[in-house]
Design a protein around this motif. Structure first.
Motif, PDB file in Angstrom:
ATOM      1  N   LEU A 196     -39.151  32.083 -23.466  1.00 23.90           N
ATOM      2  CA  LEU A 196     -39.701  30.993 -24.272  1.00 23.90           C
ATOM      3  C   LEU A 196     -39.642  31.239 -25.783  1.00 23.90           C
ATOM      4  N   LEU A 197     -40.023  32.442 -26.193  1.00 22.13           N
ATOM      5  CA  LEU A 197     -40.245  32.655 -27.628  1.00 22.13           C
ATOM      6  C   LEU A 197     -39.057  33.305 -28.325  1.00 22.13           C
ATOM      7  N   ASP A 198     -38.059  33.789 -27.556  1.00 24.96           N
ATOM      8  CA  ASP A 198     -36.911  34.425 -28.201  1.00 24.96           C
ATOM      9  C   ASP A 198     -36.000  33.388 -28.831  1.00 24.96           C
ATOM     10  N   GLN A 199     -35.355  33.753 -29.904  1.00 22.89           N
ATOM     11  CA  GLN A 199     -34.345  32.907 -30.567  1.00 22.89           C
ATOM     12  C   GLN A 199     -34.805  31.463 -30.766  1.00 22.89           C
ATOM     13  N   PRO A 200     -35.926  31.271 -31.470  1.00 25.43           N
ATOM     14  CA  PRO A 200     -36.398  29.889 -31.677  1.00 25.43           C
ATOM     15  C   PRO A 200     -35.330  29.043 -32.364  1.00 25.43           C
ATOM     16  N   GLY A 201     -35.179  27.824 -31.894  1.00 26.96           N
ATOM     17  CA  GLY A 201     -34.195  26.918 -32.492  1.00 26.96           C
ATOM     18  C   GLY A 201     -32.815  27.046 -31.887  1.00 26.96           C
ATOM     19  N   GLU A 202     -32.630  28.013 -30.979  1.00 30.81           N
ATOM     20  CA  GLU A 202     -31.319  28.189 -30.353  1.00 30.81           C
ATOM     21  C   GLU A 202     -31.340  27.766 -28.896  1.00 30.81           C
ATOM     22  N   ARG A 203     -32.503  27.363 -28.390  1.00 32.54           N
ATOM     23  CA  ARG A 203     -32.592  26.898 -27.013  1.00 32.54           C
ATOM     24  C   ARG A 203     -33.544  25.717 -26.959  1.00 32.54           C
ATOM     25  N   ASP A 204     -33.395  24.941 -25.911  1.00 34.51           N
ATOM     26  CA  ASP A 204     -34.167  23.701 -25.796  1.00 34.51           C
ATOM     27  C   ASP A 204     -35.543  24.008 -25.206  1.00 34.51           C
ATOM     28  N   LEU A 205     -36.607  23.674 -25.920  1.00 29.67           N
ATOM     29  CA  LEU A 205     -37.958  23.856 -25.390  1.00 29.67           C
ATOM     30  C   LEU A 205     -38.461  22.503 -24.896  1.00 29.67           C
ATOM     31  N   LEU A 223     -33.621  -4.221 -29.294  1.00 30.83           N
ATOM     32  CA  LEU A 223     -33.418  -3.217 -28.251  1.00 30.83           C
ATOM     33  C   LEU A 223     -33.514  -1.849 -28.925  1.00 30.83           C
ATOM     34  N   VAL A 224     -34.494  -1.062 -28.495  1.00 29.56           N
ATOM     35  CA  VAL A 224     -34.820   0.198 -29.182  1.00 29.56           C
ATOM     36  C   VAL A 224     -34.590   1.361 -28.231  1.00 29.56           C
ATOM     37  N   GLU A 225     -33.984   2.440 -28.722  1.00 32.28           N
ATOM     38  CA  GLU A 225     -33.964   3.658 -27.904  1.00 32.28           C
ATOM     39  C   GLU A 225     -34.512   4.824 -28.708  1.00 32.28           C
ATOM     40  N   LEU A 226     -35.334   5.630 -28.059  1.00 31.54           N
ATOM     41  CA  LEU A 226     -35.891   6.832 -28.692  1.00 31.54           C
ATOM     42  C   LEU A 226     -35.058   8.036 -28.265  1.00 31.54           C
ATOM     43  N   GLY A 227     -34.598   8.827 -29.204  1.00 30.48           N
ATOM     44  CA  GLY A 227     -33.830  10.040 -28.892  1.00 30.48           C
ATOM     45  C   GLY A 227     -32.607   9.757 -28.045  1.00 30.48           C
ATOM     46  N   ALA A 261     -36.882  20.979 -33.765  1.00 31.61           N
ATOM     47  CA  ALA A 261     -36.303  20.277 -34.924  1.00 31.61           C
ATOM     48  C   ALA A 261     -34.999  20.965 -35.308  1.00 31.61           C
ATOM     49  N   HIS A 262     -35.033  22.286 -35.374  1.00 31.59           N
ATOM     50  CA  HIS A 262     -33.841  23.047 -35.730  1.00 31.59           C
ATOM     51  C   HIS A 262     -32.762  22.905 -34.656  1.00 31.59           C
ATOM     52  N   TYR A 263     -33.192  23.029 -33.416  1.00 33.09           N
ATOM     53  CA  TYR A 263     -32.248  22.978 -32.285  1.00 33.09           C
ATOM     54  C   TYR A 263     -31.446  21.679 -32.305  1.00 33.09           C
ATOM     55  N   TYR A 264     -32.141  20.541 -32.361  1.00 28.04           N
ATOM     56  CA  TYR A 264     -31.437  19.252 -32.292  1.00 28.04           C
ATOM     57  C   TYR A 264     -30.702  18.927 -33.580  1.00 28.04           C
ATOM     58  N   ALA A 265     -31.214  19.424 -34.707  1.00 28.34           N
ATOM     59  CA  ALA A 265     -30.572  19.083 -35.984  1.00 28.34           C
ATOM     60  C   ALA A 265     -29.234  19.792 -36.156  1.00 28.34           C
ATOM     61  N   THR A 266     -29.013  20.862 -35.373  1.00 31.75           N
ATOM     62  CA  THR A 266     -27.834  21.694 -35.643  1.00 31.75           C
ATOM     63  C   THR A 266     -26.766  21.645 -34.547  1.00 31.75           C
ATOM     64  N   VAL A 305     -26.582  15.366 -36.566  1.00 33.55           N
ATOM     65  CA  VAL A 305     -25.417  15.611 -35.709  1.00 33.55           C
ATOM     66  C   VAL A 305     -25.351  14.540 -34.620  1.00 33.55           C
ATOM     67  N   LEU A 306     -26.492  14.280 -33.967  1.00 30.45           N
ATOM     68  CA  LEU A 306     -26.499  13.292 -32.882  1.00 30.45           C
ATOM     69  C   LEU A 306     -26.387  11.872 -33.432  1.00 30.45           C
ATOM     70  N   ARG A 307     -26.924  11.633 -34.617  1.00 31.51           N
ATOM     71  CA  ARG A 307     -26.765  10.292 -35.226  1.00 31.51           C
ATOM     72  C   ARG A 307     -25.287   9.943 -35.387  1.00 31.51           C
ATOM     73  N   ASP A 308     -24.481  10.913 -35.780  1.00 30.16           N
ATOM     74  CA  ASP A 308     -23.048  10.640 -35.953  1.00 30.16           C
ATOM     75  C   ASP A 308     -22.427  10.213 -34.621  1.00 30.16           C
ATOM     76  N   LEU A 309     -22.786  10.918 -33.539  1.00 34.01           N
ATOM     77  CA  LEU A 309     -22.234  10.564 -32.224  1.00 34.01           C
ATOM     78  C   LEU A 309     -22.734   9.183 -31.792  1.00 34.01           C
ATOM     79  N   GLN A 310     -24.003   8.905 -32.072  1.00 36.48           N
ATOM     80  CA  GLN A 310     -24.583   7.602 -31.684  1.00 36.48           C
ATOM     81  C   GLN A 310     -23.926   6.463 -32.456  1.00 36.48           C
TER      82      GLN A 310
END
Ligand code: SAH
Length: 361
Positions: free
Chosen positions: A264-273, A90-94, A42-47, A125-130
């Protein structure tokens, strides 16, 4: 939970989520991996915009316009044969940067189709680009607010792999949920204390210690929402992602930053899981809703069935100087040793709708 994190300035500071999770675990004890992954992504994609060469990973629509064009043809074909034409949503997810939907709409416009577009996206952030790529799109936080009175054509490319998974591990004491705890200043994976034997399907109960079983309740919840809507309103969903055709034990969770695997667990929210998508689980949910399932087939076979070779040849004839680049793009999307096999495509449609193209006999 998503809305709680959206737009929160404080969380955009580096390390803010890490400190918050540390406090949470310190006070309340270890949390399930699925919750850790939900907070982190949530943090990763929101920022940020994570896509592209300068970001963390590249997706099929960002590799080549041919990908979106093939999906657009697929949509045009199925809505025309259904007799509904534009009278669908026409629907797109993510939708990431909105590139796939823009390419889809361009391909559909050649058949004079201009359906209304609904994008399910939580990242501001991605909503603006979309919104820039698809100016007339309607936005949704989740599937529950999608139109309730027209057939839905749903596209989800590399969406489900970003949703949290739950893991259950076989230990000497029996099956336990994998949790994230803290040890000093590090996050660590620990086996939880609650017995989970009842949650393990009968055929896997006797697996050796160390075996990990993964499920994605979050993905299944979205699949259930969607398949119920399609069963009621008509339409078809197209899921494209990397994953496996049959459910099997295994730990598939990965972290990726700057195009490389990360811890996996380092820097949560700074990498894509991400985790592999279990297509059999989707097929089961779709089947329960009474939908017809097509595939999964490899992405390479799907795109070739839709005519990507011919499209590449036509583009090369028109742009001779780009022939090498176009060949490389086609091979990256379709090659057996590239995305062609690892990525799979599956459709789930209303039984009264036409059988969609691309899946062979
Ligand atoms: N489909 C795009 C982007 C894939 S990245 C492409 O192929 O390029 C994953 C996308 O899903 C991003 O747009 C991300 O913001 C969105 N996303 C992740 N979790 C989500 C959630 N729970 N609800 C809605 N969107 C989500």
């Amino acid at each position: 939970m998503w809305s709680q994190w959206r737009g929160s300035r404080a969380l955009a500071e580096p390390g803010a989520l890490e400190r918050r999770l540390f406090r949470l675990i310190d006070r309340g004890g270890p949390i399930p991996l699925s919750l850790f992954m939900a907070y982190a992504n949530a943090h990763y994609y929101a920022t940020r915009d994570p896509l592209g060469v300068g970001g963390d990973f590249v997706t099929a629509p960002e590799i080549s316009q041919m990908f979106g064009e093939m999906i657009g043809l697929w949509c045009a074909d199925v809505v025309m044969r259904s007799g509904r034409g534009d009278d669908v949503a026409l629907v797109e997810l993510g939708p990431g940067r909105g590139t796939l939907m823009a390419d889809v709409l361009r391909a559909m416009a050649r058949f004079n189709l201009m359906p209304p577009v609904h994008l399910v996206e939580t990242s501001p952030v991605l909503r603006d680009l979309q919104a820039a790529a698809v100016p007339f799109a309607h936005f949704h936080d989740d599937c529950t607010s999608l139109p309730g009175d027209v057939p839905l054509i749903v596209i989800a490319n590399e969406f489900f792999d970003a949703l949290p998974v739950r893991q259950i591990e076989c230990t000497a004491q029996g099956w336990r949920e994998r949790m994230v705890g803290v040890d000093g200043d590090r996050f660590v994976m620990t086996a939880g204390s609650t017995p989970m034997d009842a949650a393990v399907p009968a055929q896997w109960r006797a697996m050796p210690p160390g075996t990990v079983i993964e499920t994605s309740p979050a993905s299944m919840a979205v699949a259930q929402d969607l398949t119920r809507l399609i069963a009621r309103q008509g339409g078809v969903a197209l899921i494209i992602d990397y994953g496996h055709c049959r459910s099997a034990p295994g730990d598939t969770v990965q972290a990726v930053a700057q195009h490389r695997y990360a811890t996996l667990l380092d820097q949560p929210g700074e990498r894509d899981l991400t985790a592999h998508v279990d297509f059999a689980a989707f097929a089961a949910v779709a089947g329960q809703a009474g939908l017809r399932v097509s595939g999964p087939v490899g992405q390479g076979a799907f795109l070739r069935n839709l005519g990507i070779e011919e499209r590449a040849a036509a583009l090369m004839a028109r742009h001779r100087d780009a022939a090498d680049a176009l060949t490389a793009q086609r091979d990256r999307l379709c090659g057996d040793d590239q995305m062609g096999q690892l990525f799979k495509v599956m459709a789930a449609g209303h039984p009264d709708w036409p059988v969609p193209e691309g899946f062979g006999q």
